[in-house]
Design a protein around this motif. Sequence first.
Motif, PDB file in Angstrom:
ATOM      1  N   LEU A   1       0.875  -0.967   0.113  1.00  0.00           N
ATOM      2  CA  LEU A   1      -0.139   0.111   0.115  1.00  0.00           C
ATOM      3  C   LEU A   1       0.819   1.116  -0.117  1.00  0.00           C
ATOM      4  N   ASP A   2       2.167   1.063   0.112  1.00  0.00           N
ATOM      5  CA  ASP A   2       3.042   2.270   0.317  1.00  0.00           C
ATOM      6  C   ASP A   2       2.824   3.137  -0.886  1.00  0.00           C
ATOM      7  N   GLY A   3       2.810   4.255  -0.838  1.00  0.00           N
ATOM      8  CA  GLY A   3       2.702   5.435  -1.855  1.00  0.00           C
ATOM      9  C   GLY A   3       1.566   5.335  -2.773  1.00  0.00           C
ATOM     10  N   LYS A   4       0.612   4.621  -2.427  1.00  0.00           N
ATOM     11  CA  LYS A   4      -0.580   4.422  -3.308  1.00  0.00           C
ATOM     12  C   LYS A   4      -1.884   5.284  -2.491  1.00  0.00           C
ATOM     13  N   TYR A   5      -2.760   5.586  -3.324  1.00  0.00           N
ATOM     14  CA  TYR A   5      -4.081   5.986  -2.916  1.00  0.00           C
ATOM     15  C   TYR A   5      -4.646   4.745  -2.546  1.00  0.00           C
ATOM     16  N   LEU A   6      -5.602   4.667  -1.508  1.00  0.00           N
ATOM     17  CA  LEU A   6      -6.458   3.466  -1.186  1.00  0.00           C
ATOM     18  C   LEU A   6      -7.556   3.432  -0.987  1.00  0.00           C
ATOM     19  N   GLY A   7      -8.344   2.660  -1.468  1.00  0.00           N
ATOM     20  CA  GLY A   7      -9.859   2.538  -1.604  1.00  0.00           C
ATOM     21  C   GLY A   7     -10.370   1.419  -0.736  1.00  0.00           C
ATOM     22  N   ILE A   8     -10.801   1.946   0.770  1.00  0.00           N
ATOM     23  CA  ILE A   8     -11.532   0.872   1.631  1.00  0.00           C
ATOM     24  C   ILE A   8     -12.800   0.525   1.270  1.00  0.00           C
TER      25      ILE A   8
ATOM     26  N   ARG B   1      -9.585  -0.155 -10.405  1.00  0.00           N
ATOM     27  CA  ARG B   1      -8.375  -0.695  -9.956  1.00  0.00           C
ATOM     28  C   ARG B   1      -7.389  -1.145 -10.739  1.00  0.00           C
ATOM     29  N   GLU B   2      -7.793  -2.057 -11.787  1.00  0.00           N
ATOM     30  CA  GLU B   2      -6.938  -2.688 -12.685  1.00  0.00           C
ATOM     31  C   GLU B   2      -6.264  -1.649 -13.574  1.00  0.00           C
ATOM     32  N   LYS B   3      -6.958  -0.623 -14.075  1.00  0.00           N
ATOM     33  CA  LYS B   3      -6.684   0.376 -14.698  1.00  0.00           C
ATOM     34  C   LYS B   3      -5.686   1.271 -14.112  1.00  0.00           C
ATOM     35  N   HIS B   4      -5.721   1.478 -12.806  1.00  0.00           N
ATOM     36  CA  HIS B   4      -4.854   2.426 -12.073  1.00  0.00           C
ATOM     37  C   HIS B   4      -3.913   1.865 -10.894  1.00  0.00           C
ATOM     38  N   ALA B   5      -3.708   0.413 -11.283  1.00  0.00           N
ATOM     39  CA  ALA B   5      -3.025  -0.317 -10.091  1.00  0.00           C
ATOM     40  C   ALA B   5      -1.657   0.207  -9.688  1.00  0.00           C
ATOM     41  N   ASP B   6      -1.018   0.837 -10.443  1.00  0.00           N
ATOM     42  CA  ASP B   6       0.152   1.305 -10.135  1.00  0.00           C
ATOM     43  C   ASP B   6       0.203   2.546  -9.101  1.00  0.00           C
ATOM     44  N   GLU B   7      -1.091   3.184  -9.043  1.00  0.00           N
ATOM     45  CA  GLU B   7      -1.379   4.175  -8.136  1.00  0.00           C
ATOM     46  C   GLU B   7      -2.604   4.047  -7.045  1.00  0.00           C
ATOM     47  N   PHE B   8      -3.289   2.954  -7.253  1.00  0.00           N
ATOM     48  CA  PHE B   8      -4.486   2.746  -6.438  1.00  0.00           C
ATOM     49  C   PHE B   8      -4.500   1.106  -5.935  1.00  0.00           C
ATOM     50  N   GLU B   9      -4.829   0.911  -4.831  1.00  0.00           N
ATOM     51  CA  GLU B   9      -5.102  -0.326  -4.297  1.00  0.00           C
ATOM     52  C   GLU B   9      -6.447  -0.173  -3.411  1.00  0.00           C
ATOM     53  N   VAL B  10      -6.832  -1.526  -3.345  1.00  0.00           N
ATOM     54  CA  VAL B  10      -8.185  -1.537  -2.488  1.00  0.00           C
ATOM     55  C   VAL B  10      -8.228  -2.584  -1.440  1.00  0.00           C
ATOM     56  N   VAL B  11      -8.630  -2.495  -0.275  1.00  0.00           N
ATOM     57  CA  VAL B  11      -8.639  -3.130   0.858  1.00  0.00           C
ATOM     58  C   VAL B  11     -10.310  -3.435   0.880  1.00  0.00           C
ATOM     59  N   PHE B  12     -10.618  -4.923   0.974  1.00  0.00           N
ATOM     60  CA  PHE B  12     -12.036  -5.278   0.896  1.00  0.00           C
ATOM     61  C   PHE B  12     -12.179  -5.466   2.462  1.00  0.00           C
TER      62      PHE B  12
ATOM     63  N   VAL C   1      -8.405   7.183   0.679  1.00  0.00           N
ATOM     64  CA  VAL C   1      -7.274   7.622   1.611  1.00  0.00           C
ATOM     65  C   VAL C   1      -5.955   8.127   0.643  1.00  0.00           C
ATOM     66  N   SER C   2      -5.490   9.080   0.831  1.00  0.00           N
ATOM     67  CA  SER C   2      -4.374   9.528   0.335  1.00  0.00           C
ATOM     68  C   SER C   2      -3.167   8.814   0.545  1.00  0.00           C
ATOM     69  N   PRO C   3      -2.010   8.834  -0.037  1.00  0.00           N
ATOM     70  CA  PRO C   3      -0.726   7.991   0.288  1.00  0.00           C
ATOM     71  C   PRO C   3      -0.227   8.467   1.617  1.00  0.00           C
ATOM     72  N   THR C   4      -0.677   9.595   2.083  1.00  0.00           N
ATOM     73  CA  THR C   4      -0.003  10.258   3.400  1.00  0.00           C
ATOM     74  C   THR C   4      -1.121  10.008   4.648  1.00  0.00           C
ATOM     75  N   GLY C   5      -2.128   9.412   4.294  1.00  0.00           N
ATOM     76  CA  GLY C   5      -3.116   8.849   5.056  1.00  0.00           C
ATOM     77  C   GLY C   5      -4.203   9.856   5.356  1.00  0.00           C
ATOM     78  N   LYS C   6      -4.307  10.780   4.858  1.00  0.00           N
ATOM     79  CA  LYS C   6      -5.378  11.726   4.816  1.00  0.00           C
ATOM     80  C   LYS C   6      -6.783  11.129   4.159  1.00  0.00           C
ATOM     81  N   VAL C   7      -7.834  11.182   4.889  1.00  0.00           N
ATOM     82  CA  VAL C   7      -9.194  10.496   4.237  1.00  0.00           C
ATOM     83  C   VAL C   7      -9.605  11.543   3.292  1.00  0.00           C
ATOM     84  N   LEU C   8      -9.804  11.293   2.022  1.00  0.00           N
ATOM     85  CA  LEU C   8     -10.012  12.346   1.167  1.00  0.00           C
ATOM     86  C   LEU C   8     -11.687  12.599   1.029  1.00  0.00           C
TER      87      LEU C   8
END
Length: 177
Positions: A57-64, A85-96, A145-152
């Motif tokens: 998850l480091d450095g990525k935008y995160l979708g919870i 997620r597949e289209k943006h996998a280099d910058e975005f990850e999901v936790v289900f 969530v941004s890569p810095t942990g801020k919920v956007l």
Amino acid sequence: MNSTLREFFKIGICCILPLAFFINCSEPENIDIHLSLSEFEDQLLTHEGNNTSTSELDGKYLGIYFSSYYCPPCRDFTPKLVEFREKHADEFEVVFVSSDFEEDDQFNYIKEANMKFLTLPIDSNVSFHLSEKLGVDGIPSVAIVSPTGKVLTLKGTDHISDNSENALSDWKSLSQK
């Protein structure tokens, strides 16, 4: 839990809770929530159920992603999230974060929907903590969530459904504010 009570809860999760979520969609967000990857307490699992670290998850935008196999709106939205997620996998990850009652249902849903997402064990303290901290009151729901942990935003579901082409750039702009 007996089967009648279990079916009642499934109906509540699928039908009643999403109504509460959608009622509030037009209200502006004023979010002051931060998440740390340490909040996952080494409970992250791969889509195959194997333990993994938060380093993915480091450095990525995160979708919870709060969802359930038994929720028809969730099953309608999930393919959009998988594609995004597949289209943006280099910058975005999901936790289900599954609202299912059984681990088999959770992993059957993951397999059927082709979710290559990270996930948390059902009924884990982390799942409950995230739901409470983010104020989740309906599913499907995606907190971004941004890569810095801020919920956007707590309205990632809307962003991906309504404007997937610009969602990531919109989140990047929000993270700069």
